[in-house]
Design an enzyme around this catalytic site. Structure first.
Site, PDB file in Angstrom:
ATOM      1  N   LEU A   1      10.792  -9.068  -9.854  1.00  8.69           N
ATOM      2  CA  LEU A   1      10.576  -9.704  -8.558  1.00  8.69           C
ATOM      3  C   LEU A   1       9.088  -9.989  -8.434  1.00  8.69           C
ATOM      4  O   LEU A   1       8.271  -9.081  -8.585  1.00  8.69           O
ATOM      5  CB  LEU A   1      11.058  -8.781  -7.429  1.00  8.69           C
ATOM      6  N   VAL A   2       8.748 -11.237  -8.152  1.00  8.90           N
ATOM      7  CA  VAL A   2       7.343 -11.629  -8.012  1.00  8.90           C
ATOM      8  C   VAL A   2       7.150 -12.249  -6.635  1.00  8.90           C
ATOM      9  O   VAL A   2       7.728 -13.303  -6.329  1.00  8.90           O
ATOM     10  CB  VAL A   2       6.910 -12.636  -9.097  1.00  8.90           C
ATOM     11  N   THR A   3       6.347 -11.614  -5.787  1.00  7.90           N
ATOM     12  CA  THR A   3       6.022 -12.208  -4.493  1.00  7.90           C
ATOM     13  C   THR A   3       4.832 -13.148  -4.647  1.00  7.90           C
ATOM     14  O   THR A   3       4.045 -13.013  -5.586  1.00  7.90           O
ATOM     15  CB  THR A   3       5.705 -11.143  -3.434  1.00  7.90           C
ATOM     16  N   GLY A   4       4.728 -14.108  -3.741  1.00  6.84           N
ATOM     17  CA  GLY A   4       3.673 -15.102  -3.885  1.00  6.84           C
ATOM     18  C   GLY A   4       3.892 -15.972  -5.101  1.00  6.84           C
ATOM     19  O   GLY A   4       2.950 -16.548  -5.655  1.00  6.84           O
TER      20      GLY A   4
ATOM     21  N   SER B   1      -7.939  -6.821  -5.410  1.00  9.36           N
ATOM     22  CA  SER B   1      -9.099  -7.703  -5.591  1.00  9.36           C
ATOM     23  C   SER B   1     -10.325  -6.846  -5.869  1.00  9.36           C
ATOM     24  O   SER B   1     -10.432  -5.721  -5.369  1.00  9.36           O
ATOM     25  CB  SER B   1      -9.342  -8.541  -4.323  1.00  9.36           C
TER      26      SER B   1
ATOM     27  N   TYR C   1     -10.396  -9.329   4.425  1.00 13.18           N
ATOM     28  CA  TYR C   1      -9.743  -9.418   3.120  1.00 13.18           C
ATOM     29  C   TYR C   1     -10.114  -8.225   2.241  1.00 13.18           C
ATOM     30  O   TYR C   1      -9.247  -7.600   1.623  1.00 13.18           O
ATOM     31  CB  TYR C   1     -10.144 -10.729   2.440  1.00 13.18           C
TER      32      TYR C   1
END
Length: 251
Positions: free
Chosen positions: A12-15, A146, A159
């Site tokens: 499952l890959v979000t984005g 990040s 962010y």
């Protein structure tokens, strides 16, 4: 070159509709995985599925990662199609939060936290519970954080804060889920050419290159390859790791 290191696995890959998420879907298919491509933009998620070599094998799912009902519906759709939940998860969905902290809108801050941090939590929780329900104990989750989450970035406190939360969440969750046979790790990208760092903005691109010893901006595929490694058994001794993919970028 493919190694088929994820043959037979459901991911499952979000984005998955763009950027790192889309590149990850393509690399995971190359490595043999069946991919549930999830994104809040229906046109984007369907475009990604159609870019895969065998679209009929994979699944496009409209998903709002910040909404628990949407997340649970996504898991149900995967189980309905494949009769099994995913055992591989990449949390790549994310939004930016750029602006001075003193004037940053509360609503924008909440959205950044809801998608980047809460969304990661909801997906990890849902997949882990689905795996337990189906008595599956061989999984791997990768959370896209990040480098700003540990270094900070001026006019980017929202962010940076959300991604710092993802890093800490990953380390804590990894200690819990490893007892269920699930490894959890995170990737800390530097500037990557995508919607967040547009190739059309030469001023921004030049400023980034000057702060990056390798002398260029990263490509989504370079993060996707690391994600595939962390999902595979090749990284079997990595638990709670934060892997920097930055070209040496200095915030």
């Amino acid at each position: 070159m493919t190694t088929q290191s994820l043959q037979g696995r459901i991911a499952l890959v979000t984005g998955g509709g763009s950027g790192i998420g889309r590149a990850t879907c393509q690399v995971l298919e190359r490595e043999g995985a069946t991919v549930a491509v999830c994104d809040i933009k229906e046109s984007a998620v369907r475009e990604t599925v159609n870019l895969l070599k065998d679209p009929s094998k994979h699944l496009a799912v409209l998903t709002d990662v910040s909404n628990s009902e949407s997340v649970e519906s996504t898991i149900s759709a995967i189980v309905d199609k494949y009769k099994s939940p995913p055992t591989l998860l990449v949390n790549s969905a994310g939004v930016t939060g750029i602006g001075p902290m003193k004037s940053f809108k509360e609503e924008a801050f909440s959205r950044c936290i809801d998608v980047n941090l809460k969304g990661t939590f909801l997906m990890c929780k849902a997949v882990a519970n689905a795996m337990a329900k189906h008595k599956l104990n061989h999984g791997s989750f990768v959370n896209i954080a990040s480098i700003t989450g540990i270094m900070g970035l001026k006019d980017n406190s929202c962010y940076s804060g959300s991604k710092g939360g993802v890093i800490a969440f990953t380390k804590a969750a990894s200690k819990e889920l490893i007892t269920d046979g699930i490894r959890v790790n995170s990737i800390l990208p530097g500037p990557i050419e995508s919607g967040m760092v547009s190739a059309d903005n030469e001023i921004v691109q030049q400023a980034i290159r000057e702060r990056t010893p390798i002398g260029r901006i990263g490509q989504p595929e370079e993060v996707a390859e690391v994600a595939a490694f962390l999902l595979s058994d090749k990284s079997s001794y990595m638990v709670g790791s934060s892997v920097e993919v930055t070209g040496g970028y200095i915030c």
